[in-house]
Design a protein around this motif. Structure first.
Motif, PDB file in Angstrom:
ATOM      1  N   GLU A 169       0.854  -1.203   0.000  1.00  0.00           N
ATOM      2  CA  GLU A 169       0.000   0.000   0.000  1.00  0.00           C
ATOM      3  C   GLU A 169       0.879   1.239   0.000  1.00  0.00           C
ATOM      4  N   GLY A 200       9.286   7.284  -8.323  1.00  0.00           N
ATOM      5  CA  GLY A 200       8.411   6.764  -7.255  1.00  0.00           C
ATOM      6  C   GLY A 200       7.578   7.859  -6.609  1.00  0.00           C
ATOM      7  N   ARG A 219       2.963   9.348  -6.774  1.00  0.00           N
ATOM      8  CA  ARG A 219       2.437   7.994  -6.933  1.00  0.00           C
ATOM      9  C   ARG A 219       0.908   8.015  -6.931  1.00  0.00           C
TER      10      ARG A 219
HETATM   11  P1  AMP Z   1       9.203   1.193  -4.646  1.00  0.00           P
HETATM   12  O1  AMP Z   1      10.594   0.943  -4.196  1.00  0.00           O
HETATM   13  O2  AMP Z   1       9.077   2.388  -5.539  1.00  0.00           O
HETATM   14  O3  AMP Z   1       8.564  -0.028  -5.231  1.00  0.00           O
HETATM   15  O4  AMP Z   1       8.369   1.548  -3.335  1.00  0.00           O
HETATM   16  C1  AMP Z   1       8.209   0.602  -2.297  1.00  0.00           C
HETATM   17  C2  AMP Z   1       7.046   0.994  -1.405  1.00  0.00           C
HETATM   18  O5  AMP Z   1       7.318   2.267  -0.791  1.00  0.00           O
HETATM   19  C3  AMP Z   1       5.717   1.194  -2.113  1.00  0.00           C
HETATM   20  O6  AMP Z   1       5.032  -0.021  -2.348  1.00  0.00           O
HETATM   21  C4  AMP Z   1       4.987   2.078  -1.089  1.00  0.00           C
HETATM   22  O7  AMP Z   1       4.557   1.336   0.017  1.00  0.00           O
HETATM   23  C5  AMP Z   1       6.110   2.994  -0.632  1.00  0.00           C
HETATM   24  N1  AMP Z   1       6.176   4.201  -1.488  1.00  0.00           N
HETATM   25  C6  AMP Z   1       7.106   4.482  -2.433  1.00  0.00           C
HETATM   26  N2  AMP Z   1       6.851   5.663  -3.030  1.00  0.00           N
HETATM   27  C7  AMP Z   1       5.716   6.127  -2.433  1.00  0.00           C
HETATM   28  C8  AMP Z   1       4.936   7.302  -2.601  1.00  0.00           C
HETATM   29  N3  AMP Z   1       5.256   8.252  -3.508  1.00  0.00           N
HETATM   30  N4  AMP Z   1       3.845   7.463  -1.823  1.00  0.00           N
HETATM   31  C9  AMP Z   1       3.521   6.553  -0.897  1.00  0.00           C
HETATM   32  N5  AMP Z   1       4.187   5.413  -0.691  1.00  0.00           N
HETATM   33  C10 AMP Z   1       5.294   5.197  -1.455  1.00  0.00           C
END
Ligand code: AMP
Length: 227
Positions: free
Chosen positions: A57, A85, A88
């Motif tokens: 989430e 990222g 999002r």
């Molecule tokens: P990622 O490494 O980009 O796959 O991010 C891993 C996890 O971090 C995601 O599944 C979210 O739980 C959290 N996350 C990363 N970027 C965001 C964002 N912009 N807003 C909220 N949660 C985030």
């Protein structure tokens, strides 16, 4: 140069992001990396974020938005940044746009890495993280960046998997958020695409086919950045 990099989890954003970072000499700011770093250091932010991340989430906007806006004010961001990222979801996109406008900063480029969901899922499950450097991509399912003897193909460092990468329910949840054009990540990206239409092509929109091999995607990316 201020760049937003969109693409579903597993599309190769991290790998190609390293190329963009190198080309412009700008920091590669990855929200997920910031969270994971906080989790491994046991900070309050990490403790708060962990449950959300394990389930795939989003960490609440009330935590994520100020954290990123604050990061963009750091000294190393004076000549630009590459955001990966973030945003999002639609709220994050609007808030980012608002905060940047307030400071007279424009987004120059939006990169949209396009990849079908099933391919992205296979790549996520094969991904391995180098303990020494997050910009050392390794993936057991991608020939061009396969680890060597189980170690990082660049520095020989130990490799780890992310727990949320091996959990299919968490992967599906992350992709549900990404491909959601109403309020999710694609809605946030479309917000900037609309801005571009209204603003004579600024930011410049670069669409990339994420299906070919790493080298082909890099070549397409570099040629489109230079066009
Ligand atoms: P990622 O490494 O980009 O796959 O991010 C891993 C996890 O971090 C995601 O599944 C979210 O739980 C959290 N996350 C990363 N970027 C965001 C964002 N912009 N807003 C909220 N949660 C985030």
């Amino acid at each position: 140069m201020n760049i937003l990099f969109f693409g579903p989890n597993g599309s190769g954003k991290g790998t190609q992001g390293a190329v963009v970072k190198e080309k412009y000499g700008i920091p590669h700011i990855e929200t997920g990396v910031i969270f994971r770093d906080n989790i491994s250091r046991g900070t309050d932010l990490g403790k708060e974020a962990k449950g959300y991340i394990d389930r795939g989430e989003l960490v609440p906007d009330s935590i994520t938005i100020p954290m990123i806006l604050d990061r963009l004010r750091a000294d190393d961001c004076k000549n630009g940044w590459l955001l990966d990222g973030f945003p999002r979801n639609l709220t994050q996109a609007r808030e980012l746009d608002k905060a940047l406008k307030k400071e007279g900063i424009a987004v120059d480029i939006v990169i949209d890495m396009v990849l079908p969901r099933e391919i992205a899922k296979g790549r996520i499950m094969g991904r391995r993280l180098c303990v020494n450097d997050n910009n050392h991509p390794n993936n057991v399912n991608i020939e061009a960046i396969k680890p060597v003897d189980g170690k990082c193909r660049i520095c020989g460092g130990e490799l780890k998997t992310r727990s949320d990468d091996q959990d299919e329910a968490a992967i599906d949840q992350r992709h549900n958020i990404y491909y959601d054009t109403k309020t999710g990540t694609m809605a946030g990206m479309n917000y900037f695409k609309e801005l571009s239409k209204k603003n004579n092509g600024i930011p410049k929109i670069i669409e990339l086919d994420g299906r070919p091999g790493v080298k082909e995607v890099t070549a397409e990316l570099l040629s489109k950045l230079e066009a």
